[in-house]
Design a protein around this motif. Sequence first.
Motif, PDB file in Angstrom:
ATOM      1  N   ASN A  60      -6.139  18.549  -2.128  1.00  0.00           N
ATOM      2  CA  ASN A  60      -5.518  18.023  -0.896  1.00  0.00           C
ATOM      3  C   ASN A  60      -6.253  16.807  -0.338  1.00  0.00           C
ATOM      4  O   ASN A  60      -6.149  16.509   0.858  1.00  0.00           O
ATOM      5  CB  ASN A  60      -5.414  19.103   0.195  1.00  0.00           C
ATOM      6  N   THR A  61      -7.004  16.117  -1.163  1.00  0.00           N
ATOM      7  CA  THR A  61      -7.676  14.897  -0.723  1.00  0.00           C
ATOM      8  C   THR A  61      -7.526  13.815  -1.792  1.00  0.00           C
ATOM      9  O   THR A  61      -7.313  14.107  -2.970  1.00  0.00           O
ATOM     10  CB  THR A  61      -9.186  15.104  -0.486  1.00  0.00           C
ATOM     11  N   GLU A  62      -7.664  12.553  -1.346  1.00  0.00           N
ATOM     12  CA  GLU A  62      -7.631  11.436  -2.281  1.00  0.00           C
ATOM     13  C   GLU A  62      -8.940  11.309  -3.048  1.00  0.00           C
ATOM     14  O   GLU A  62      -8.982  10.738  -4.137  1.00  0.00           O
ATOM     15  CB  GLU A  62      -7.356  10.132  -1.521  1.00  0.00           C
ATOM     16  N   ARG A  63     -10.030  11.855  -2.484  1.00  0.00           N
ATOM     17  CA  ARG A  63     -11.352  11.711  -3.082  1.00  0.00           C
ATOM     18  C   ARG A  63     -12.256  12.802  -2.497  1.00  0.00           C
ATOM     19  O   ARG A  63     -11.921  13.411  -1.477  1.00  0.00           O
ATOM     20  CB  ARG A  63     -11.928  10.330  -2.765  1.00  0.00           C
ATOM     21  N   GLY A 205      -8.346  10.767   4.308  1.00  0.00           N
ATOM     22  CA  GLY A 205      -7.692  10.709   2.997  1.00  0.00           C
ATOM     23  C   GLY A 205      -7.083  12.020   2.549  1.00  0.00           C
ATOM     24  O   GLY A 205      -7.210  12.400   1.376  1.00  0.00           O
ATOM     25  N   LYS A 207      -4.332  14.250   1.127  1.00  0.00           N
ATOM     26  CA  LYS A 207      -3.187  14.017   0.246  1.00  0.00           C
ATOM     27  C   LYS A 207      -2.748  15.372  -0.297  1.00  0.00           C
ATOM     28  O   LYS A 207      -3.422  15.959  -1.141  1.00  0.00           O
ATOM     29  CB  LYS A 207      -3.564  13.081  -0.906  1.00  0.00           C
ATOM     30  N   TYR A 209      -1.120  18.209  -2.320  1.00  0.00           N
ATOM     31  CA  TYR A 209      -0.639  18.354  -3.699  1.00  0.00           C
ATOM     32  C   TYR A 209       0.830  18.759  -3.742  1.00  0.00           C
ATOM     33  O   TYR A 209       1.571  18.378  -4.641  1.00  0.00           O
ATOM     34  CB  TYR A 209      -1.494  19.395  -4.425  1.00  0.00           C
ATOM     35  N   SER A 212       3.730  16.318  -4.491  1.00  0.00           N
ATOM     36  CA  SER A 212       3.947  15.733  -5.810  1.00  0.00           C
ATOM     37  C   SER A 212       4.748  16.647  -6.730  1.00  0.00           C
ATOM     38  O   SER A 212       4.976  16.313  -7.886  1.00  0.00           O
ATOM     39  CB  SER A 212       2.593  15.423  -6.467  1.00  0.00           C
ATOM     40  N   LYS A 584       7.148  13.533  -5.116  1.00  0.00           N
ATOM     41  CA  LYS A 584       6.261  12.561  -5.736  1.00  0.00           C
ATOM     42  C   LYS A 584       6.092  12.882  -7.213  1.00  0.00           C
ATOM     43  O   LYS A 584       6.076  14.037  -7.616  1.00  0.00           O
ATOM     44  CB  LYS A 584       4.911  12.558  -5.024  1.00  0.00           C
ATOM     45  N   LYS A 587       0.810  12.405 -11.847  1.00  0.00           N
ATOM     46  CA  LYS A 587       0.083  11.276 -12.418  1.00  0.00           C
ATOM     47  C   LYS A 587       0.433  11.051 -13.880  1.00  0.00           C
ATOM     48  O   LYS A 587       0.336   9.936 -14.391  1.00  0.00           O
ATOM     49  CB  LYS A 587      -1.430  11.523 -12.275  1.00  0.00           C
TER      50      LYS A 587
END
Length: 719
Positions: A60-63, A205, A207, A209, A212, A584, A587
């Motif tokens: 749940n994070t970009e980084r 950040g 994000k 999951y 997606s 979304k 990747k």
Amino acid sequence: MASRCSLSALFSTQSELDCALDEATTRQEREKLVYEYLEKLDGREDLKIPDFQTGLEWLNTERPLSLNKELAGKVVLLDFFTYCCINCMHILPDLHQLEKKHSVKDGLVVVGVHSAKFPNEKVVDNIRSAVLRYDICHPVVNDSEACLWHELEVSCWPTLVLLGPRGNLLFSLVGEGHRDKLMLFTDSALRYYGEQGLLKSHTVGVKLYRDSLPPSALSFPGKVAVDDSKKRLVIADTGHHRILVVSTTGQLLHVIGGPESGRQDGDLSEASFNSPQGVAIKGEIVYVADTENHLIRKIDLLEERVSTLAGVGTQGTDQDGGATGPQQPISSPWDVTLGTAGGVEDNVLWIAMAGTHQIWALFLADGKLPKASESKEGTCVRWAGSGNEENRNNSYPHKAGFAQPSGLALAPEEPWSCLYVADSESSTIRTLALKDGAVKLLVGGERDPMNLFAFGDVDGKGVDAKLQHPLGVAWAPEQSLLYVADSYNHKIKVVDPKTKQCSTLAGTGDAGDTLGPEFNKSCFSEPGGICVGDGGKLLYLADTNNHQVKVLDLATKTVSLFPISMDCTDSVPSQPSGPAKAPKLPKSAAKNEMPPVAVSAGQTLNMSLTLSLPEGTKLTEEAPSCWALSAEGSEWLLESPAVTGDIVDLSKPISISTKLPAVIKDSDNNPILTLGVWVYYCMETGKACMMKAASFTQPLQISASQGEAEVTVALAHAF
């Protein structure tokens, strides 16, 4: 690295605060006490905790996040949890409420620190599934070796630790049931540090999951029940907060509830549930363990009505019961099965009450538990379990101890005459005698009633067999065998109750989604529910983390996917959905960038999409293959945020059309349409199924002058 700091440094100071808060009579008094506590603590330099280790997996994070960087200037709530734990689940509504009240911009960040109990829970993919299943919307770190847990000397799940903007310890709360204190401490900390100007409003950040993921027919199905007489299957579609009734050929007959959670009774079209688990069916009545609503519900398919039989809609703490159902608070019912107790046949609904570690009875007609007084219709009462979380066997049912019982199966015939219990946290299968309520071990665990860590994956006899967090059991009277969903071992096991021999039936032990089709080559992912159908010839399995129901044919020893046609024959109108939204892309999705195409205002753009699958494969008919057309940043191009459609036939190009607006926005010179496709396909031999995704970005060069009525672009992709 900061000097060693643990929760013990807080104990004496916070204990004094807790005592003072107990004596305070007004909120103003309590807020003043907490404020003074923070002033006293804030000057201490020995309360700064070490940062998260580098190299940990984050969700749940970009980084990855750091207390010294992204989380500096924030009040941070650390939730030490493990996803199997019912007590950890119980505090999630408190965290949801807190996050709703205070945003990241306000200065609060909640971080789940996953510190696994079971080996299976150390795997990040399994944690990701749990994050989705429990709708966790804050960052989660997989501290698989529990480094921060040990550093801070955390002692049990769940533990909440509140930090100040320098990563300094403020408060800790152990166990569940502290919502008021949690709100008080957090509100006060935000106000205190806000007044000092130490809070920062930056984002961190986040994000999610879940954004997606493509749509799916099922979402984390928890349990299944079969009605052989009418060839029907009932599925608890837990993640979609609904109950499905389907024919054994996969035709959808009824959809009750969903897609959002709720707790409404009434017509089938308006009723709602919250993460339902256990289901049982008799005739035209379906009984439901509405787990996160803490209710037992009844679906009358003939009357087309849903009603509440037990529970008040909030988590209860009563460990005895005895009140009439709708007045009796209950806690996280996880499974249900019909049985008979001192009255007419099927006069009682047995309940696996995971939240209080007990087995309860809901009387559907007058009856009597063994060695107990008469119970009137509607009475909801404890049958077995002290309420202590233990692996304790005892001839007196109230002195026995369970640990999060999660699955039930009835074997009323002699010589068995018992209720089988999948006791998940002790990793055992237990028996509860119908005659006198005696609780005994069948397989798994160990003899020490306090040891809840005796798990593994070992075929064997009685206590020598080892399981890992089993969630489901199913009895086959035709064979006198018990089938077990050994959830965290990703296996189906079979137990002979006469010899107490436990053996692996299907599954490799690795989480996956492979249809062998042979038993020993098939893979599952945390299967949560199982039932026996077709006179003992088939097993229906809720393959929870694969979002599927599987069928195990006991004669051919093969596994197949249970097909579900989402065209419902139910006359109940479907509930209106929100505006369409393009999911979304993962990747791994293939990206196809198309050359710009010249179009005119008011023109119709046709996209002719040709998709080809690998040789020897075919579309999975029951899976939700789809496309979605979106225009991120140029939403004015489309009538809705996303235009979507199903993919059912790849033998010819798919035609996707959109009419461009007659009026063009001058400020948008280079709009782009994005077409995403999600395709589910299987090998024709049935050995494997997969989902692949691809995207096409189509830049538009729009002219205000009129052109041809239509323009067509050809898109093609081979998976």
